[in-house]
Write a protein that holds these residues in place. Structure first.
Motif, mmCIF file in Angstrom:
data_model
loop_
_atom_site.group_PDB
_atom_site.id
_atom_site.type_symbol
_atom_site.label_atom_id
_atom_site.label_comp_id
_atom_site.label_asym_id
_atom_site.label_seq_id
_atom_site.Cartn_x
_atom_site.Cartn_y
_atom_site.Cartn_z
ATOM 1 N N SER A 513 39.915 28.368 42.620
ATOM 2 C CA SER A 513 40.653 27.102 42.604
ATOM 3 C C SER A 513 40.145 26.146 41.543
ATOM 4 N N GLY A 514 39.200 26.617 40.705
ATOM 5 C CA GLY A 514 38.599 25.751 39.702
ATOM 6 C C GLY A 514 39.416 25.644 38.433
ATOM 7 N N ARG A 515 38.813 25.011 37.440
ATOM 8 C CA ARG A 515 39.536 24.655 36.215
ATOM 9 C C ARG A 515 39.485 25.726 35.129
ATOM 10 N N TYR A 516 38.704 26.800 35.339
ATOM 11 C CA TYR A 516 38.458 27.720 34.234
ATOM 12 C C TYR A 516 39.195 29.048 34.369
ATOM 13 N N ARG A 517 39.464 29.623 33.191
ATOM 14 C CA ARG A 517 39.911 31.008 33.051
ATOM 15 C C ARG A 517 38.985 31.668 32.033
ATOM 16 N N HIS A 518 38.825 32.966 32.153
ATOM 17 C CA HIS A 518 38.016 33.682 31.172
ATOM 18 C C HIS A 518 38.814 34.865 30.663
ATOM 19 N N GLU A 519 39.090 34.833 29.376
ATOM 20 C CA GLU A 519 39.889 35.884 28.749
ATOM 21 C C GLU A 519 41.191 36.086 29.514
ATOM 22 N N GLY A 520 41.783 34.984 29.919
ATOM 23 C CA GLY A 520 43.065 34.997 30.610
ATOM 24 C C GLY A 520 43.000 35.301 32.082
ATOM 25 N N GLU A 521 41.795 35.550 32.605
ATOM 26 C CA GLU A 521 41.649 35.936 34.008
ATOM 27 C C GLU A 521 41.046 34.792 34.814
ATOM 28 N N VAL A 522 41.551 34.591 36.028
ATOM 29 C CA VAL A 522 40.997 33.583 36.921
ATOM 30 C C VAL A 522 39.567 33.967 37.279
ATOM 31 N N LEU A 523 38.657 32.973 37.281
ATOM 32 C CA LEU A 523 37.287 33.257 37.683
ATOM 33 C C LEU A 523 37.241 33.677 39.149
ATOM 34 N N SER A 524 36.358 34.621 39.452
ATOM 35 C CA SER A 524 36.190 35.111 40.816
ATOM 36 C C SER A 524 34.846 35.806 40.911
ATOM 37 N N ILE A 525 34.429 36.097 42.129
ATOM 38 C CA ILE A 525 33.197 36.870 42.309
ATOM 39 C C ILE A 525 33.338 38.244 41.672
ATOM 40 N N ASP A 526 34.506 38.881 41.842
ATOM 41 C CA ASP A 526 34.712 40.208 41.259
ATOM 42 C C ASP A 526 34.556 40.176 39.745
ATOM 43 N N LEU A 527 35.091 39.127 39.103
ATOM 44 C CA LEU A 527 34.958 39.016 37.650
ATOM 45 C C LEU A 527 33.490 38.823 37.264
ATOM 46 N N LEU A 528 32.777 37.965 37.996
ATOM 47 C CA LEU A 528 31.381 37.707 37.655
ATOM 48 C C LEU A 528 30.508 38.932 37.876
ATOM 49 N N LEU A 529 30.869 39.774 38.833
ATOM 50 C CA LEU A 529 30.116 41.017 39.016
ATOM 51 C C LEU A 529 30.258 41.934 37.802
ATOM 52 N N LYS A 530 31.373 41.789 37.081
ATOM 53 C CA LYS A 530 31.565 42.565 35.848
ATOM 54 C C LYS A 530 30.850 41.924 34.667
ATOM 55 N N LYS A 531 30.397 40.674 34.848
ATOM 56 C CA LYS A 531 29.702 39.928 33.796
ATOM 57 C C LYS A 531 28.317 39.547 34.323
ATOM 58 N N PRO A 532 27.425 40.522 34.467
ATOM 59 C CA PRO A 532 26.160 40.280 35.176
ATOM 60 C C PRO A 532 25.234 39.268 34.500
ATOM 61 N N HIS A 533 25.447 39.022 33.199
ATOM 62 C CA HIS A 533 24.606 38.048 32.499
ATOM 63 C C HIS A 533 25.145 36.623 32.621
ATOM 64 N N GLY A 534 26.353 36.480 33.145
ATOM 65 C CA GLY A 534 26.968 35.173 33.238
ATOM 66 C C GLY A 534 27.964 34.931 32.121
ATOM 67 N N ILE A 535 28.703 33.825 32.238
ATOM 68 C CA ILE A 535 29.750 33.483 31.268
ATOM 69 C C ILE A 535 29.512 32.064 30.779
ATOM 70 N N ASP A 536 29.503 31.892 29.473
ATOM 71 C CA ASP A 536 29.396 30.553 28.884
ATOM 72 C C ASP A 536 30.756 29.872 28.944
ATOM 73 N N LEU A 537 30.792 28.624 29.417
ATOM 74 C CA LEU A 537 32.042 27.875 29.548
ATOM 75 C C LEU A 537 32.093 26.672 28.621
ATOM 76 N N GLY A 538 31.125 26.586 27.722
ATOM 77 C CA GLY A 538 31.202 25.574 26.682
ATOM 78 C C GLY A 538 30.381 24.323 26.949
ATOM 79 N N PRO A 539 30.291 23.453 25.936
ATOM 80 C CA PRO A 539 29.514 22.220 26.085
ATOM 81 C C PRO A 539 30.192 21.242 27.029
#
Length: 722
Positions: A513-539
């Motif tokens: 329900s947040g404000r971000y998308r990553h590479e067109g995909e809604v953020l979720s636990i499943d997405l973050l499990l695929k990105k184990p190092h984390g995702i930069d969302l900018g300054p």
């Protein structure tokens, strides 16, 4: 045969920095912990504390199964069902006999680093229905919360320094090199401070002690403890006097901002200089340099908060940033944009909805000032605390007048500790419920993404699957809440849903329900499990008026609330021309002003049971020393490393003197978190490096009256050779 080695990418939870870590394991053994170079936020940085995660996990003295104190005073292991049933039944029975207020809770700092405690702990606290709630907040950052609640409409909407873009970083009462940031989540702080200087900017530290941060700063200025509010009043006075106001961009959100001038007119630098220990020219130069720098930020932290005028000081710091145009400005004080934002779904922070029974102190956000805890246990009458649940806290070492609180615990009918050590506080427990360590539970930083100097997101699944005989904090709290509701005849249907959802399900909802998308995909636990190092969302980005939680989307400057404290300030500093020491009740010639300090390896008292965190010390003394200036040592005929006795109104301690010019004359510094010398505690490494508790000197009767926050800095003490 051993299985193959595995690498896991997790997060260090031992301070606010959220450093990514790479943990190498084999079976259920930790082989190494190093910085995760692919983590976009911390970029491989990690401090020495990270290896303490391994020490905590392996510590043979860590409790792994619930234990109950026997009639003979020893401990015996019991089952989880037995322990949870007995705790719930005893708490229920005590409340039936003495009323709901007879059971209290105290929450320590580690809860803020634990998504399970943050999200599911409240079900337990609410099931008790007691107003007797306390936490480490009121010996730390309570002024920050009150300022943000009044100005911006939410207790946790605290703007933080945009350190990566500022040209002038003024630090008042903070030592981020030791803390890795504090209400400023900032890995690799040393590199970031050097970067400010490399781009032609300044780092300016104002502190009674020349700290590690001050050592690498562009400028350091000594200031007498407890006088920061005077300094800020004079600095704001200078803004108006020198016509340096640059607040046009903020007047649309705070139309009456310039009305500040009438409140500071009586505080020119010349009037406050002697009281602060700074010169008139120093104060003016501080302001002029700040205003000439371009984007700049003034940041006040622990030392500015835990003093008699800590709330007023933090308020004035925020006004100073606003009047110079540095709120919601790149390089100034900015709001964060977390991916899983709990603020819209959490309490904004009620003020004075109810009061303590004995001293009539107001609650904030449903919690009483912890300085009142002992008296609420010791004073007979309706509402007296008869039982307490301690969650990941050690208040006997970390809150004022620890000796009094130690005696108060002996007065209780029932004590429960959610802890995995028998500490100075949990040794009083009747039952200890041990949660797993940080690497054995899922982790998402619900709190500290809100204070991060750059937006990012990362989910860290448990490195080790839970053993059948273990429970996480949230399972403990939810199990107690369900039992209490059942005993009180309340429906328990909701718990089936909560058990299935788990805290990570709540985080998943917040991400989606947040404000971000990553590479067109809604953020979720499943997405973050695929990105184990984390995702930069900018300054950090300018965020007004969206960052304001008041319905009118305006900043409420609350002059009546904060500036009323000027009457108390004037009486304290200027009545009858008293000196600071005289106003504090001790003779000027004899007293020193006590301040605390912290060390990179010992931010928390429970790290003292890690040999690697305390090794190199001489029975604890090389870190737990009383730092005094050579002038004060000479005056009292004290030699370096000589044992001295330090005495306050409430107690005395004996420890070695450390004579150093890095402390201001008239000031004495003793670190917090030590004092591992209580009979019955069971962490032997800590006991071998016992030190003394600075909170055997701090005074529970002296508080910041505007907030109820404890006064830990500026405590008048006397010294003599032991």
């Amino acid at each position: 045969m051993p299985t193959e080695k595995q690498k896991h990418y997790s997060t260090c939870t031992l301070c606010e920095a959220m450093c990514g870590i790479e943990v190498t394991t084999q079976d259920r053994n930790i082989l190494s912990i190093v910085g995760d170079k692919a983590n976009p936020f911390s970029e491989g940085h990690v401090c020495p504390k990270a290896m303490a995660l391994k020490d905590l996990y392996e510590d043979p003295e860590r409790i792994r199964t619930p234990i109950e104190k026997t009639a003979e005073g020893g401990w015996q292991e019991v089952s989880w069902d037995y322990a949870l049933d007995k705790v719930a039944t005893n708490l229920f029975d005590i409340q039936q006999k003495h009323g709901v207020e007879s059971v209290a809770t105290y929450l320590g700092n580690p809860n803020a680093h634990n998504m399970g405690s943050i999200l599911f702990g409240p079900y337990f606290y609410r099931s008790l229905k007691s107003h007797n709630r306390y936490s480490a907040t009121s010996v730390d950052q309570l002024p920050h919360h009150i300022v943000s609640r009044q100005l911006f409409g939410h207790q946790s909407q605290i703007p933080i320094p945009d350190i990566d873009h500022t040209q002038h970083f003024m630090i008042i009462g903070g030592n981020p090199l030791a803390s890795n940031g504090s209400i400023m989540t900032v890995p690799h702080i040393k590199r970031r401070l050097k970067a400010i200087q490399a781009r032609g900017g300044k780092v300016v530290v104002i502190d009674p002690k020349k700290s590690e941060t001050a050592d690498m700063s562009s400028e350091h200025h000594f200031i007498k403890p407890g006088t920061d509010a005077l300094l800020m009043l004079a600095m704001i006075h200078t803004l108006f006097d020198k016509q340096l106001i640059a607040a046009d961009a903020l007047l649309g959100f705070a139309a009456d901002l310039l009305s500040v001038e009438k409140y500071v007119v009586d505080y020119p630098p010349k009037r406050v200089a002697n009281l602060t220990g700074m010169s008139e020219s120093q104060i003016i130069a501080l302001v002029e340099s700040f205003c000439a720098a371009g984007p700049a930020v003034c940041y006040g932290r622990m030392g500015a908060s835990v003093q008699a005028f800590g709330t007023l000081t933090q308020y004035l710091i925020m006004l100073f940033n606003m009047l110079t145009g540095n709120l919601d400005r790149q390089g100034g004080m900015m709001f964060t944009q977390p991916a899983a934002d709990l603020l819209p779904h959490s309490g904004r922070g009620s003020i004075a909805n109810f009061f303590t029974r004995v001293r009539n102190l107001p609650a904030f956000a449903g919690e009483f000032p912890v300085s009142a805890l002992a008296e609420e246990m010791l004073t007979d009458g309706e509402g007296q605390i008869k039982a307490i649940v301690i969650g990941a806290g050690n208040p006997i070492l970390t809150t004022p007048n620890g000796q009094q609180l130690d005696k108060a615990f002996e007065n209780l009918d029932f004590v429960v500790a959610v802890d995995f050590y028998i500490t100075e506080t949990s040794r009083h427990a009747d039952i200890i419920l041990p949660p797993v360590t940080a690497l054995e539970r899922d982790h998402y930083d619900i709190v500290f993404h809100n204070f991060a100097v750059r937006n990012s997101t990362k989910f860290s699944p448990a490195i080790f699957p839970p053993a059948e005989t273990t429970k996480t904090d949230w399972q403990i709290y939810l199990g107690l809440a369900e039992r209490l509701d059942k005993l009180n005849g309340l429906p328990t249907d909701k718990y089936q849903t909560l058990w299935q959802k788990e805290p990570k399900g709540v985080v998943d909802d917040l991400l989606k329900s947040g404000r971000y998308r990553h590479e067109g995909e809604v953020l979720s636990i499943d997405l973050l499990l695929k990105k184990p190092h984390g995702i930069d969302l900018g300054p950090l980005q300018p965020d007004l008026p969206e960052a304001i939680y008041h319905n009118d989307k305006k900043i409420d400057l609350s002059f009546d609330y904060f500036m009323a404290d000027l009457t108390r300030l004037d009486k304290h500093f200027f009545a009858s021309e008293f000196s600071i020491s005289e106003a504090s009740g001790l003779a000027t010639d004899e007293s020193l002003q006590l301040i605390g300090r912290r060390h990179l390896k010992t931010n928390n008292s429970w790290l003292h049971n890690s040999q690697r965190m305390v090794k190199g010390t001489n029975n604890g003394w090389s870190r737990c020393t009383a730092q005094i200036h050579p002038d004060d040592a000479s005056k009292h005929n004290i030699q370096d490393q000589q044992l001295i006795t330090v005495t306050s109104r409430v107690g005395k301690v004996t420890l070695p003197a450390e004579i150093t010019e890095k402390i201001m004359p008239g000031v004495i510094s003793i670190p917090h978190g030590w004092g591992h010398n209580k009979k019955g505690s069971q962490w032997h490494t800590a006991e071998q490096h016992a030190g003394v508790s600075v909170n055997d000197l701090t005074d529970e009767m002296v508080i910041d009256e505007l907030s109820g926050n404890a006064v830990l800095n500026g405590v008048p003490v006397t010294i003599e050779a032991a």
